[in-house]
Scaffold this motif. Structure first.
Motif, PDB file in Angstrom:
ATOM      1  N   LEU A 158     -11.622  25.289  39.320  1.00 47.71           N
ATOM      2  CA  LEU A 158     -11.407  25.224  37.872  1.00 47.71           C
ATOM      3  C   LEU A 158     -11.915  26.488  37.187  1.00 47.71           C
ATOM      4  N   ASP A 159     -13.036  27.018  37.641  1.00 52.29           N
ATOM      5  CA  ASP A 159     -13.553  28.263  37.063  1.00 52.29           C
ATOM      6  C   ASP A 159     -12.564  29.404  37.264  1.00 52.29           C
ATOM      7  N   GLU A 160     -12.013  29.508  38.486  1.00 49.59           N
ATOM      8  CA  GLU A 160     -11.034  30.564  38.755  1.00 49.59           C
ATOM      9  C   GLU A 160      -9.782  30.368  37.909  1.00 49.59           C
ATOM     10  N   PHE A 161      -9.294  29.129  37.865  1.00 52.55           N
ATOM     11  CA  PHE A 161      -8.086  28.822  37.102  1.00 52.55           C
ATOM     12  C   PHE A 161      -8.267  29.199  35.633  1.00 52.55           C
ATOM     13  N   ALA A 171      -6.400  19.678  31.890  1.00 52.20           N
ATOM     14  CA  ALA A 171      -5.525  19.825  30.728  1.00 52.20           C
ATOM     15  C   ALA A 171      -6.319  20.108  29.457  1.00 52.20           C
ATOM     16  N   SER A 172      -7.463  19.454  29.304  1.00 50.12           N
ATOM     17  CA  SER A 172      -8.270  19.677  28.101  1.00 50.12           C
ATOM     18  C   SER A 172      -8.851  21.088  28.076  1.00 50.12           C
ATOM     19  N   ARG A 173      -9.215  21.608  29.254  1.00 50.59           N
ATOM     20  CA  ARG A 173      -9.708  22.996  29.317  1.00 50.59           C
ATOM     21  C   ARG A 173      -8.601  23.978  28.962  1.00 50.59           C
ATOM     22  N   VAL A 174      -7.397  23.700  29.423  1.00 51.49           N
ATOM     23  CA  VAL A 174      -6.258  24.559  29.073  1.00 51.49           C
ATOM     24  C   VAL A 174      -6.062  24.562  27.565  1.00 51.49           C
ATOM     25  N   ARG A 175      -6.117  23.373  26.964  1.00 53.95           N
ATOM     26  CA  ARG A 175      -5.950  23.281  25.514  1.00 53.95           C
ATOM     27  C   ARG A 175      -7.027  24.074  24.778  1.00 53.95           C
ATOM     28  N   SER A 179      -3.870  15.921  25.604  1.00 53.78           N
ATOM     29  CA  SER A 179      -3.940  17.370  25.841  1.00 53.78           C
ATOM     30  C   SER A 179      -2.589  17.999  26.127  1.00 53.78           C
ATOM     31  N   CYS A 180      -1.625  17.216  26.610  1.00 51.75           N
ATOM     32  CA  CYS A 180      -0.322  17.759  27.005  1.00 51.75           C
ATOM     33  C   CYS A 180       0.763  17.330  26.010  1.00 51.75           C
ATOM     34  N   ASP A 181       1.641  18.264  25.684  1.00 54.01           N
ATOM     35  CA  ASP A 181       2.745  17.965  24.772  1.00 54.01           C
ATOM     36  C   ASP A 181       3.913  17.302  25.485  1.00 54.01           C
ATOM     37  N   LEU A 182       4.102  17.631  26.761  1.00 53.14           N
ATOM     38  CA  LEU A 182       5.225  17.128  27.547  1.00 53.14           C
ATOM     39  C   LEU A 182       4.691  16.635  28.884  1.00 53.14           C
ATOM     40  N   LEU A 183       5.079  15.421  29.269  1.00 47.76           N
ATOM     41  CA  LEU A 183       4.693  14.891  30.570  1.00 47.76           C
ATOM     42  C   LEU A 183       5.907  14.260  31.219  1.00 47.76           C
TER      43      LEU A 183
END
Length: 508
Positions: free
Chosen positions: A93-96, A133-137, A163-167
């Motif tokens: 997750l840190d790398e991502f 997803a929340s980290r991406v947001r 957190s996601c607009d489309l699933l």
């Protein structure tokens, strides 16, 4: 020519049984980065040579998506297993997130596409994908659309939905539409980017049903009709995707249950589509049955040893590594080997397979043709049972090319057991050929699986699913769930009020 959209891609894909002592660490995952990650998506490269013609004919051509600069982050994928270790998940997750921040800071991203499973448990952290997803947001902000392409056996937590607009998710089980699902999510993102200023609505309906995949195949009813109807709910721009998630039954968490998500530009149409699909799902809750014949372990052994057709397949369902089993359970091996010995059977049997690195090493040291006496399997104890003594010869040494690594075949007469260095699943004909046990050379094939994958199904002249105990036991209530929502079928008997309600969010 207009400037291409910048869309970041990456993800994390594993489903985790919480009823196994196994832990999924770094060695369990294959991590793709850079061009290797981009090359894994035919709608990015335009290369469909790795997809068989039958699937292309069934689901349609996959064409390269133009007008996009795809920005690769990192993708970690693994065979289903136990909960992911904190060390690996946090490092990944840190790398991502670092790569995402760098990409967004260099030049603002237009969108992010996540390829995730939906049933990733992390030790002391239940909702892995929701956290991702929340980290991406947090990194890209509220104005950048985020899409998630998922497995239909995943789960839609509140955090993931928010957190996601489309699933969207697969529409087939067995999962043969994976690249088409990812493509659908990518094209939906572009559709949103092409329509700035339009309000996008997404609706979720939670459905209190949680069934194993062996009861919810989309190849038979009622799953076939349920998923076939999804296209009916999509009316041009009003609703441009509706998906059904069956949930993941071998994890014990509140998010584990069925769900439907729809999205589009017409609020009422989106609401109606989600509710219609959810109601259809609920109405069929008590209709789902095992997709094939089932029996106890003892009964399955009796069927196999007396079968007049070959090859006769037996699924050792309780230790299915494709759902998170330990892949070292000897419960069914002991049952069939004891009966085989007692009857003095000469049927040709292959047991595929047992994860036992020590047994593989012993076979390598002995060499092909050498006699061996080895206690195999049950490395994890508990649900895996006790090691089984094999008194035979090393029939073959080979490299299991998918994920099993160095492997060996131990033969006790005509009874062969494949042992592997790493957990894997023997789901395609090439694996059996590599082991020197092609289908047409065997009378009985025991596989650690639930429903049969296409190669096995095509070869089987007879088949039974043995309802064995294990980390992915088909008898869900006896596993001991404590955190799941209630009431929930089949943990609670029908009928009861499902309280189907629409959760609606919008993106302006």
């Amino acid at each position: 020519m207009s400037k291409p959209y910048r869309i970041a891609v990456g993800g994390f894909h594993i489903e985790c049984s919480e009823f196994t002592p196994y832990r999924s660490g770094e060695a369990a995952f294959r991590v793709r980065r850079g061009q290797e990650l981009l090359d894994s998506h035919p709608w990015i490269t335009g290369d469909t040579s790795a997809i068989d013609a039958a699937r292309l004919e069934r689901f349609g051509a996959i064409e390269r998506i133009e007008g996009v600069e795809w920005v690769p982050l990192t993708y970690a994928g693994a065979l289903p297993g136990g909960p992911v270790t904190n060390e690996f998940f946090n490092a990944w997750l840190d790398e991502f997130c670092t790569l995402l921040e760098q990409a967004h800071n260099e030049e603002p991203l237009d969108a992010v596409l996540l390829t995730i499973h939906g049933a990733a448990s992390v030790v002391d952290l239940e909702d892995g994908e929701g956290v991702i997803a929340s980290r991406v947001r947090q990194i890209v902000g509220k104005d950048v659309p985020i899409a998630a392409s998922m497995d239909l056996h995943g789960c839609i937590s509140d955090l993931l939905f928010e957190s996601c607009d489309l699933l969207t998710c697969y529409r087939t089980a067995p999962h043969i539409d994976v690249p088409w699902t990812h493509e659908r999510a990518a094209r939906a993102l572009i559709k949103v980017l092409d329509n700035p200023g339009r309000t996008l609505y997404r609706a979720r309906v939670n459905v209190p049903v949680l069934l194993p995949g062996e009861k919810t195949s989309t190849e038979v009813e009622p799953g076939a009709s349920m998923y076939a109807k999804l296209g009916v709910y999509q009316l041009q721009d009003d609703v441009f995707d509706t998906s059904i998630w069956m949930g993941f039954p071998w994890a014990d968490m509140e998010r584990c249950h069925g769900a439907v998500v729809s999205y589009g530009y017409d609020e009422q149409a989106v609401r109606d589509a989600a509710m219609a699909a959810a109601q259809d799902f609920w109405d069929n809750a008590g209709v789902f049955e095992f997709v094939g014949p089932t029996d106890t372990a003892e009964g399955s052994v009796a069927q196999a040893l007396s079968a007049k057709v070959s090859p006769f397949f037996v699924s050792d369902t309780g230790d299915n590594p494709g759902a998170g089993g330990t892949d070292d359970s000897t419960v069914f091996l002991r049952e069939i080997l004891d009966a085989y010995r007692a009857q003095g059977s000469t049927k040709r049997v292959v047991f595929a397979s047992l994860n036992d690195p020590a047994a593989v090493e012993a076979c390598e040291q002995a060499g092909v043709g050498a006699p061996v006496r080895l206690a195999v399997g049950a490395m994890n104890g508990g649900v895996s049972g006790e090691p089984v003594m094999m008194d035979g010869v090393v029939d073959r040494l080979f490299d299991e090319y998918r994920s099993g690594g160095k492997s060996a075949v131990i033969a006790e007469g005509n009874f062969k057991v494949i042992v592997t260095t790493a957990r894997t699943q023997f789901g395609c004909s090439e694996q059996y050929e590599a082991a020197g046990t092609p289908f047409d050379a065997e009378d009985i094939v025991v596989v650690k699986m639930g429903y049969l994958e296409p190669d096995l199904s095509a070869a089987a002249k007879g088949w039974v699913m043995a309802l064995t105990p294990g980390a992915v036991d088909q008898d869900l209530p006896r596993l001991g769930h404590h955190k799941i929502m209630r009431p929930l079928y089949p943990f609670d008997e029908l009928p009861f009020d499902p309280h189907l309600t629409v959760d609606l969010l919008e993106r302006a």
